[in-house]
Enzyme design. Structure first.
Site, short mmCIF file in Angstrom:
data_model
loop_
_atom_site.label_atom_id
_atom_site.label_comp_id
_atom_site.label_asym_id
_atom_site.label_seq_id
_atom_site.Cartn_x
_atom_site.Cartn_y
_atom_site.Cartn_z
N PHE A 56 0.85 -1.18 0.00
CA PHE A 56 0.00 0.00 0.00
C PHE A 56 0.89 1.24 0.00
O PHE A 56 2.08 1.16 0.34
CB PHE A 56 -0.88 0.00 1.25
CG PHE A 56 -2.35 0.06 0.95
CD1 PHE A 56 -3.02 -1.07 0.50
CD2 PHE A 56 -3.06 1.24 1.11
CE1 PHE A 56 -4.38 -1.02 0.22
CE2 PHE A 56 -4.42 1.30 0.83
CZ PHE A 56 -5.09 0.17 0.39
N GLN A 112 -7.58 14.79 2.92
CA GLN A 112 -6.88 13.96 1.94
C GLN A 112 -7.68 13.80 0.65
O GLN A 112 -8.86 13.48 0.69
CB GLN A 112 -6.67 12.57 2.55
CG GLN A 112 -5.97 11.61 1.62
CD GLN A 112 -5.48 10.40 2.39
OE1 GLN A 112 -6.24 9.48 2.67
NE2 GLN A 112 -4.22 10.41 2.75
N LEU A 144 -14.72 5.51 -5.25
CA LEU A 144 -13.32 5.18 -4.98
C LEU A 144 -12.84 3.92 -5.70
O LEU A 144 -13.55 2.93 -5.77
CB LEU A 144 -13.16 4.95 -3.47
CG LEU A 144 -11.73 4.57 -3.07
CD1 LEU A 144 -10.85 5.80 -3.03
CD2 LEU A 144 -11.71 3.87 -1.73
N GLU A 188 -6.51 2.00 -3.35
CA GLU A 188 -5.07 2.02 -3.57
C GLU A 188 -4.53 0.59 -3.70
O GLU A 188 -3.47 0.35 -4.27
CB GLU A 188 -4.44 2.68 -2.34
CG GLU A 188 -3.04 3.12 -2.47
CD GLU A 188 -2.68 3.99 -1.27
OE1 GLU A 188 -3.07 5.17 -1.29
OE2 GLU A 188 -2.06 3.50 -0.33
N HIS A 200 -11.49 12.52 0.22
CA HIS A 200 -11.62 11.16 0.73
C HIS A 200 -11.67 11.09 2.26
O HIS A 200 -12.44 10.33 2.83
CB HIS A 200 -10.42 10.36 0.22
CG HIS A 200 -10.43 8.92 0.59
ND1 HIS A 200 -11.48 8.09 0.26
CD2 HIS A 200 -9.53 8.14 1.23
CE1 HIS A 200 -11.21 6.86 0.69
NE2 HIS A 200 -10.04 6.87 1.31
N ARG A 248 -2.88 11.07 6.00
CA ARG A 248 -3.01 9.70 6.50
C ARG A 248 -2.45 8.69 5.51
O ARG A 248 -2.64 8.82 4.31
CB ARG A 248 -4.49 9.39 6.74
CG ARG A 248 -4.75 7.93 7.05
CD ARG A 248 -6.21 7.68 7.36
NE ARG A 248 -7.08 7.76 6.19
CZ ARG A 248 -7.39 6.73 5.40
NH1 ARG A 248 -6.87 5.53 5.63
NH2 ARG A 248 -8.22 6.88 4.39
C1 LIG Z 1 -14.77 4.60 -0.08
C2 LIG Z 1 -13.84 4.55 1.12
C3 LIG Z 1 -12.87 3.56 1.21
C4 LIG Z 1 -11.99 3.52 2.30
N1 LIG Z 1 -11.05 2.52 2.38
C5 LIG Z 1 -10.24 2.45 3.47
C6 LIG Z 1 -9.31 1.38 3.63
O1 LIG Z 1 -9.20 0.47 2.82
N2 LIG Z 1 -8.52 1.37 4.73
C7 LIG Z 1 -8.61 2.34 5.69
O2 LIG Z 1 -7.86 2.27 6.68
N3 LIG Z 1 -9.49 3.35 5.57
C8 LIG Z 1 -10.31 3.42 4.49
N4 LIG Z 1 -11.23 4.44 4.38
C9 LIG Z 1 -11.41 5.35 5.51
C10 LIG Z 1 -12.22 4.65 6.59
O3 LIG Z 1 -13.08 3.72 6.01
C11 LIG Z 1 -13.05 5.64 7.40
O4 LIG Z 1 -12.23 6.66 7.88
C12 LIG Z 1 -13.69 4.91 8.58
O5 LIG Z 1 -14.40 3.78 8.14
C13 LIG Z 1 -14.59 5.81 9.39
O6 LIG Z 1 -15.14 5.02 10.42
P1 LIG Z 1 -15.93 5.67 11.64
O7 LIG Z 1 -16.23 4.57 12.58
O8 LIG Z 1 -15.17 6.83 12.13
O9 LIG Z 1 -17.26 6.24 10.98
P2 LIG Z 1 -18.29 5.70 9.89
O10 LIG Z 1 -18.03 4.31 9.45
O11 LIG Z 1 -18.38 6.74 8.85
O12 LIG Z 1 -19.62 5.65 10.71
C14 LIG Z 1 -20.23 6.81 11.23
C15 LIG Z 1 -21.44 6.41 12.02
O13 LIG Z 1 -21.97 7.52 12.69
C16 LIG Z 1 -23.35 7.58 12.52
N5 LIG Z 1 -23.76 8.97 12.69
C17 LIG Z 1 -23.22 10.08 12.13
N6 LIG Z 1 -23.84 11.17 12.57
C18 LIG Z 1 -24.79 10.75 13.44
C19 LIG Z 1 -25.78 11.41 14.21
N7 LIG Z 1 -25.92 12.73 14.20
N8 LIG Z 1 -26.60 10.65 14.98
C20 LIG Z 1 -26.50 9.29 14.99
N9 LIG Z 1 -25.57 8.63 14.27
C21 LIG Z 1 -24.75 9.36 13.51
C22 LIG Z 1 -23.60 6.98 11.16
O14 LIG Z 1 -24.92 6.53 11.03
C23 LIG Z 1 -22.58 5.85 11.19
O15 LIG Z 1 -23.13 4.73 11.86
C24 LIG Z 1 -12.09 4.50 3.30
C25 LIG Z 1 -13.07 5.49 3.21
C26 LIG Z 1 -13.93 5.53 2.13
C27 LIG Z 1 -14.93 6.65 2.05
#
Ligand SMILES: Cc1cc2nc3c(=O)[nH]c(=O)nc-3n(C[C@H](O)[C@H](O)[C@H](O)COP(=O)(O)OP(=O)(O)OC[C@H]3O[C@@H](n4cnc5c(N)ncnc54)[C@H](O)[C@@H]3O)c2cc1C
Length: 592
Positions: free
Chosen positions: A124, A245, A257, A260, A358, A403
């Site tokens: 990666f 990013q 997306l 990578e 992203h 990141r």
């Molecule tokens: C397309 C894509 C591919 C990616 N691939 C990778 C990868 O391969 N490796 C890597 O390390 N990272 C990757 N990332 C980054 C990583 O996936 C994210 O940073 C990470 O999953 C975010 O997780 P989280 O738990 O912070 O939030 P999220 O998974 O975004 O979850 C947020 C949660 O909060 C809830 N929520 C939000 N606001 C409220 C509210 N007001 N009230 C109640 N609930 C709420 C939502 O419903 C959801 O359940 C990727 C990101 C994207 C967009």
């Protein structure tokens, strides 16, 4: 379509977690398994959180493919983040990484396997052996659906542990008492329009990122920065919000997306001359240089007229030479995305790609236990009692100014687990809930009622779209003083317009419209934080590439930005350069 009621019921929990993505469900698992009464709120069904879209992998120095070391991982993370990350937190994360991956394996996560049965790891961007010497395979993957496998694994474990999910419940605001302690949240049930106070001894924000402040984004539509908005309205700072990013490979025109991992498996970027241009910019890591570096190189190619397509506005990602069998086995979703979003057969034609927003490196400032910390009047860092933040909405800070791929899923697991453990250690069962302030729901309900009664002429989607296009135009891959100053002016105008939003036909307001209006308040806080912080930072570091100040300036700018909503004010705090047990990695020029 029901109107909003004003008298609202209260329910009491040991802990309330806002967000059911990877970070929220990793923390809730820790709490529920320890026997705490834990509620998890989510705007969508848990397994539809944005974590489900993560494709590429989770970074951990398991060393399954060749020798690897957590210390090398730490070096890559510090350097990848352009020396803005806190080295104590980075050491903690890289050391914990193998443990949290093996834990997932034991939870039943379906990782890809090597012939000897160990977890498959792919190369990666920015992952190297021996402090930058050569690429190393560190990303633990489940095909190109790692996030999907992760989220389903965590959800099932949570169901077993009897975590209480509130599905399609949106937290509107947090409740702070007179001492500033957080004692719960006010939330809206999206289906019925009912509001409720969820009282909690501990509240954990796990609300994900705010990628939807930009027009072209790889993020889900629900990623509107609610945690950041709630924190900002409650008087808390947001840290390092200028660092966003751009992923090098979003499908041109669609934003979807392309992981990578495609370049990890051997895919290359080519310009209109068919040249593999990354060889010129990053002779050692080539197409696997960190994302900020690759995105800028692509932008440069396009600027110099070597872009592809009729408008010369994108480059091509070529994976034809990888072979149809490997693509089908390791990158099945990419084939599908190529077909659906770019109308190409990726085994036969390259995919048009362009740098696309992203991930936000910044967020709500926390320590390594996930506790939210904000500066006190005397300049010391004060813990906000009862409030934690984890995952993309938090800034620990392990990602610094940029990141590394796979370090976000890792961050969710390490700090979700650490926050959970920290809460469990406080023996919440032995404590009662603090008294709710008399006006606990007043602020949140005031915001809802303002919407019901407003006679303004602005429409939610009009203002939201203008925020997105303004951020896209003025706060992109390359920034200048002129662009940022103009962009900031326009965002402040939009902040005023946002106050005059109203519903067209008051007798027929759908709750989805209410939710979008509440989200708009969060979008604008995040956008203001981003562009105000960016406008002030007069250097280039990581993802913040400033054409008027092209060098990194460690003397003046090696510090974290803190933005406050009130007065749109900035403050700064020192970077933690001292790791927990090892020597500091001193800033050096970043070449790859
Ligand atoms: C397309 C894509 C591919 C990616 N691939 C990778 C990868 O391969 N490796 C890597 O390390 N990272 C990757 N990332 C980054 C990583 O996936 C994210 O940073 C990470 O999953 C975010 O997780 P989280 O738990 O912070 O939030 P999220 O998974 O975004 O979850 C947020 C949660 O909060 C809830 N929520 C939000 N606001 C409220 C509210 N007001 N009230 C109640 N609930 C709420 C939502 O419903 C959801 O359940 C990727 C990101 C994207 C967009």
């Amino acid at each position: 379509m029901a109107a909003i009621k004003t008298a609202i019921p209260t329910r009491r929990f040991d802990a309330v977690i806002v967000g059911a993505g990877g970070s929220g469900m990793r923390a809730s698992l820790q709490l529920a398994e320890a026997g705490l009464n834990v509620a998890v709120l989510s705007k969508v069904f848990p397994t539809r959180s944005h974590t489900v879209a993560a494709q590429g992998g989770i970074g951990a120095s398991l060393g399954n493919m060749s020798e690897d070391d957590w210390y090398w991982h730490m070096f890559d993370t510090v350097k990848g983040g352009d020396y803005l990350g806190d080295q104590d937190a980075i050491e903690f994360m890289c050391r914990e990484a193998p443990k949290v991956v093996y834990e997932l394996e034991h939870f039943g996560m379906p990782f890809d396997r090597n012939p000897d049965g160990t977890i498959y790891q792919r190369p990666f961007g920015g992952h190297t052996a021996n402090f930058g010497e050569k690429p190393v395979q560190r990303a633990c993957a489940a095909a190109d659906r790692t996030g999907h496998a992760l989220l389903h694994t965590l959800y099932q474990r949570n169901v077993r542990a009897r975590t209480h999910f509130f599905v399609e419940w949106m937290a509107i605001d947090i409740i702070r008492d007179a001492e500033g302690d957080v004692v719960g949240v006010v939330a809206l049930e999206m289906e019925t329009g009912e509001c409720m106070i969820l009282e909690a001894k501990t509240t954990i924000f796990a609300t994900g990122g705010a990628g939807r402040i930009f027009a072209a984004s790889t993020n889900a539509f629900i990623n509107t920065g609610d945690g950041m908005g709630m924190a900002a309205r409650a008087g808390l700072p947001l840290q390092d919000m200028e660092f966003w990013q751009f992923h090098p490979t979003g499908v041109a025109g669609a934003g979807v997306l392309i992981t990578e991992g495609v370049r990890g498996e051997g895919g290359i970027l080519i310009n209109s001359n068919g040249e593999r241009f990354m060889e010129r910019y990053a002779p050692t890591l080539k197409d696997l240089a960190p994302r900020d570096f690759v995105s800028r190189s692509m932008d440069q190619e396009i600027k110099e007229g070597r872009g592809c397509g009729p408008n010369k506005d994108h480059v091509l990602l070529d994976l034809r030479h990888i072979g149809a069998d490997t693509i089908a086995k390791r990158l099945p979703s990419i084939l599908e995305i190529g077909h659906k979003f770019a109308n190409v057969d990726a085994t036969k034609e390259p995919i048009p790609v362009v740098p696309t927003i992203h991930y936000q490196m910044g967020g709500i400032p926390t320590n390594i236990h996930g506790q939210v910390v904000a500066p006190a009047a005397d300049g010391s860092q004060k813990i906000v009692n009862g409030l934690y933040a984890i995952g993309e909405c938090a800034c620990v800070s392990v990602h610094g100014a940029n990141r590394l791929g796979t370090n976000s899923l890792l961050d969710l697991l390490v700090f979700g687990r650490a926050a959970g453990n920290h809460v469990v250690a406080q023996n919440l069962k032995a404590r009662s809930n603090k008294a709710l302030p008399k006006d606990a729901s007043e602020f949140a309900m005031g915001r809802l009622n303002r919407l019901e009664t407003s006679t303004g002429s602005e429409k939610v989607q009009g203002v939201a779209n203008d925020i997105r296009s303004t951020m896209q135009k003025y706060c992109g891959v390359f920034r200048t003083d002129e662009l940022l100053t103009q962009g900031l002016k326009e965002i402040l105008v939009l902040d005023e317009r946002r106050k005059h939003v109203s519903f067209k036909d008051k007798s027929k307001v759908f709750n989805t419209a209410r939710v979008e209006a509440l989200e708009l308040d969060n979008l604008i806080e995040t956008a203001k934080a981003t562009i105000t912080s960016a406008q002030a930072r007069k250097e280039s570091r990581g993802a913040h590439a400033h054409s008027d100040y092209q060098q990194r300036d460690d003397e003046v700018w090696m510090k974290h930005t803190l933005w406050y909503s009130e007065g749109n004010r900035l403050d700064y705090k020192a970077v933690v350069t001292k790791p927990l047990t090892v020597d500091t990695f001193k800033p050096k020029a970043r070449t790859f």
